[in-house]
Enzyme design. Structure first.
Site, PDB file in Angstrom:
ATOM      1  N   GLU A  16       0.801  -1.236   0.000  1.00  0.00           N
ATOM      2  CA  GLU A  16       0.000   0.000   0.000  1.00  0.00           C
ATOM      3  C   GLU A  16       0.830   1.281   0.000  1.00  0.00           C
ATOM      4  OE1 GLU A  16      -3.221  -0.150   2.796  1.00  0.00           O
ATOM      5  OE2 GLU A  16      -3.937  -2.058   2.015  1.00  0.00           O
TER       6      GLU A  16
ATOM      7  N   GLU B 240      -5.480  -9.008   0.626  1.00  0.00           N
ATOM      8  CA  GLU B 240      -6.259  -8.632   1.811  1.00  0.00           C
ATOM      9  C   GLU B 240      -7.696  -8.390   1.417  1.00  0.00           C
ATOM     10  OE1 GLU B 240      -4.967  -5.297   4.254  1.00  0.00           O
ATOM     11  OE2 GLU B 240      -2.880  -5.728   3.735  1.00  0.00           O
TER      12      GLU B 240
END
Ligand SMILES: *[C@@H]1O[C@H](CO)[C@@H](O)[C@H](O)[C@H]1NC(C)=O
Ligand SMILES: *[C@@H]1O[C@H](CO)[C@@H](O)[C@H](O)[C@H]1NC(C)=O
Ligand SMILES: *[C@@H]1O[C@H](CO)[C@@H](O)[C@H](O)[C@H]1NC(C)=O
Ligand SMILES: *[C@@H]1O[C@H](CO)[C@@H](O)[C@H](O)[C@H]1NC(C)=O
Length: 423
Positions: free
Chosen positions: A131, A242
């Site tokens: 991220e 995720e």
């Protein structure tokens, strides 16, 4: 389960045949500061392999290779993985600058040397970063105070990682990058996609407050994100790194956190993914010693307890077709503001998701204003990361270590900038 031969084969075909199923594991417990020990990893890996109602979760995604609290000591997760035969999606923490990346690679090389084939035969892949591109997007910057990585930095870290595995038993290991689907959608990040073998997608309909994000729409929202990622990936494999739905916590837009809804999300999404896609669910446990808000853990605050909801897949949901596994959604791009009727156009400016440990616990509920879809902040992660980047100085061990802690909750944040619906 992953013999060396199987591993070599799997690596050569970029994970399209060896299907991994696992959970995400932070370097600290949910307080964001207590380092995970060998025993902590070992007990969780064993628990994951023996979850009632499942065929067993035998893989672990890590955010860092470095043992929390050290400069470049290999993670104690490695020995635990060896002892439990848990495969590893390794992570290199890339949001705190070159020095930490260098430490990551040193820890990696030490682990290869120290454990040899016991370790290398377990590696599912390596994610360079997590991220980091989200964090340099406008909302990410606002929320996380200026750390992360630019595409150019990531491309450099990816090269360094490829160099690090050259001539080792891991030379054919595939390398990916994990980010929010919105980061992959952003054309300015194309160089990263070019440099990797697979895209690791983080997606949380719960945090997507710029669309109608009740549990009723969650399935569609998930697959929309998948389609956009696949479309951006030019045929490269998508690994689901995720996703999950919280069992408790604040309401996010129309998304209600509850065990009932977590179970619905499990039945619709997990049961469609497992066995069809490489999947690292979010997550097994995020509530020891403190329960974050929202909390995504399948197991509550007692590792010996039963899962909070039934994990047995009730029916075989229709398989998405082969891949990139579904026809891409027509993408109209562009940005409309505000909530869209699902399935038509696009929304702008959202941000989802957040990351980790302590701040999730202490986080006061991100507001979802003006298309900003703010998840929770990341505790140890953003705190120390910000610290190390704002100090600008060579991060001392403590800071560096903390920076990579992306602890329990990487319930990532997604920046939805131009969400499309369109199916
Ligand atoms: C797109 O990506 C670039 C490079 O990572 C970043 O600077 C920019 O802020 C991103 N734009 C959006 C809208 O997220
Ligand atoms: C993230 O940024 C948005 C937009 O400024 C803000 O509303 C929100 O509170 C921030 N979230 C956190 C966790 O700081
Ligand atoms: C979820 O969406 C996918 C893709 O649109 C579809 O194939 C599947 O049937 C849906 N599952 C449920 C439970 O609605
Ligand atoms: C969205 O809102 C921003 C800020 O109000 C505006 O500049 C932009 O033009 C809007 N975009 C669309 C597609 O309406």
């Amino acid at each position: 389960m992953h013999s060396t031969t199987l591993f070599g084969l799997a690596a050569s075909i970029a994970g399209t045949q060896a299907l991994y199923q696992g959970f995400n594991y932070g370097a600290t417990q949910s307080d964001g500061s207590t380092a995970m020990t060998y025993d902590d990893y070992q007990s969780r890996f064993s628990k994951a392999q023996n979850l009632p109602g499942t065929s067993g979760f035998t893989s672990a995604r890590l955010y860092t290779m470095i043992q929390s609290g050290t400069t470049d000591t290999p993670s104690s997760a490695f020995q635990a993985a060896i002892d439990t035969q848990t495969s590893l999606l390794l992570g290199i923490w890339c949001s705190a600058g070159q020095e930490v990346v260098t430490n990551e690679l040193n820890a990696f090389k030490s682990a290869i040397e120290q454990y040899g084939e016991d370790f290398t035969s377990l590696i599912a892949g390596i994610s360079v970063g997590s991220e980091d591109l989200y964090r340099v997007s406008p909302t990410g910057i606002e929320n996380d105070s200026g750390y992360g990585s630019t595409p150019n930095e990531l491309v450099s870290y990816i090269k360094q990682t490829r160099q690090a595995i050259e001539g080792t038993a891991l030379s054919s290991t595939t390398i990916g990058h994990v980010d929010t689907w919105t980061a992959f959608q952003n054309g300015s990040n194309a160089a990263v996609i070019e440099a990797i073998d697979w895209l690791g997608m983080d997606t949380y309909p719960y945090f997507q407050t710029t669309v109608e994000n009740s549990i009723e729409n969650a399935n569609q929202t998930f697959w929309d994100a998948y389609d956009i990622t696949a479309q951006s990936g030019n045929g490269k494999p998508i690994w689901i790194t995720e996703t999950g739905w919280p069992v408790s916590g604040k309401t996010s837009g129309q998304a209600v956190a509850s065990t009932e809804n977590a179970e619905i999300y499990w039945q619709e999404i997990a049961c469609a993914l497992l066995g069809n896609y490489n999947t690292w669910w979010y997550t097994l446990e995020d509530s020891i010693p403190t329960t974050p808000n929202p909390s995504f853990g399948i197991i509550g605050s007692d590792l010996d307890s039963e899962p909070l909801y039934d994990l047995k897949c009730k029916k075989q949901p229709p398989k998405p077709s082969a891949g990139p596994k579904r026809p891409h959604a027509p993408y109209t791009g562009g940005a409309a503001n505000g909530t869209l009727p699902h399935g038509t156009a696009s929304a702008t400016g959202g941000v989802t998701h957040s990351a980790t440990g302590s701040s999730i616990a202490s986080e006061t509920g991100a507001s979802a204003t003006g298309g900003i879809w703010a998840g929770s902040g990341s505790g140890s992660e953003s705190g120390s990361g910000a610290a190390s980047s704002s100090s600008g100085a060579a991060a001392p061990a403590a800071t560096g270590a903390a920076a990579r802690v992306e602890s329990a909750v990487c319930a990532g944040i997604l920046a939805i900038v131009g969400l499309v619906a369109a199916l």
